[in-house]
Structures are given as structure tokens and as C-alpha cells.
Motif scaffolding. Structure first.
Motif, PDB file in Angstrom:
ATOM      1  N   TRP A  54       0.830  -1.207   0.000  1.00 11.28           N
ATOM      2  CA  TRP A  54       0.000   0.000   0.000  1.00 11.28           C
ATOM      3  C   TRP A  54       0.862   1.254   0.000  1.00 11.28           C
ATOM      4  CZ3 TRP A  54      -4.043   2.218  -1.455  1.00 11.28           C
ATOM      5  CH2 TRP A  54      -4.441   3.430  -0.935  1.00 11.28           C
ATOM      6  N   ARG A  55       1.943   1.272   0.780  1.00 12.69           N
ATOM      7  CA  ARG A  55       2.829   2.433   0.827  1.00 12.69           C
ATOM      8  C   ARG A  55       3.482   2.652  -0.541  1.00 12.69           C
ATOM      9  NH1 ARG A  55       6.894   3.882   5.569  1.00 12.69           N
ATOM     10  NH2 ARG A  55       4.860   4.022   6.504  1.00 12.69           N
ATOM     11  N   GLN A  56       3.908   1.580  -1.176  1.00  9.79           N
ATOM     12  CA  GLN A  56       4.550   1.707  -2.485  1.00  9.79           C
ATOM     13  C   GLN A  56       3.556   2.188  -3.538  1.00  9.79           C
ATOM     14  OE1 GLN A  56       6.417  -2.033  -3.297  1.00  9.79           O
ATOM     15  NE2 GLN A  56       7.908  -1.810  -1.653  1.00  9.79           N
ATOM     16  N   VAL A  57       2.339   1.676  -3.496  1.00 10.70           N
ATOM     17  CA  VAL A  57       1.314   2.091  -4.455  1.00 10.70           C
ATOM     18  C   VAL A  57       0.948   3.557  -4.243  1.00 10.70           C
ATOM     19  CG1 VAL A  57      -1.115   1.760  -5.107  1.00 10.70           C
ATOM     20  CG2 VAL A  57       0.390  -0.215  -4.839  1.00 10.70           C
TER      21      VAL A  57
END
Length: 60
Positions: free
Chosen positions: A37-40
Motif C-alpha cells: 500500500w505504501r509503495q502504491v
């Protein structure tokens, strides 16, 4: 252990290893584990900024 037959071995820097471990632990506790989620969300923010720059460039 006999170090004569290991030409590329170097002694381990215990203090440096501990400092690296401590720094990684502080980062993990302050930021949390890197998740999908953080990367997206970072990717979406980047795409939004690039799109905004392109839109402003076309308006001028």
C-alpha cells in the motif's frame, strides 16, 4: 580459526554492525514495514505530480 588460507576475509566490525542494526530498528519502528500500500500510494503521488506538471506546461 586459521585466517591465513582466507585471503579476502576481513574481521567483522562489531560496533559498526551494531550501529547499523540499531539504525535499521529505529527506522522500522518510526516508519513501519514497507508495504504494498505504501509503495502504491507513493507511485500514485508521483504520477499525480507528473500529470500536474504536464497540465501546467500545456496551459502556459
Amino acid at each position: 580459526m586459521n585466517e591465513e588460507h582466507r585471503p579476502f576475509s576481513s574481521p567483522v566490525d562489531a560496533e559498526g554492525t551494531k550501529a547499523n542494526f540499531d539504525a535499521n530498528q529505529r527506522k522500522l519502528h518510526s516508519e513501519g514495514a514497507s508495504s504494498l500500500w505504501r509503495q502504491v500510494s507513493n507511485l500514485l503521488i508521483l504520477v499525480g505530480v507528473i500529470a500536474l506538471i504536464i497540465i501546467i506546461g500545456r496551459l502556459l
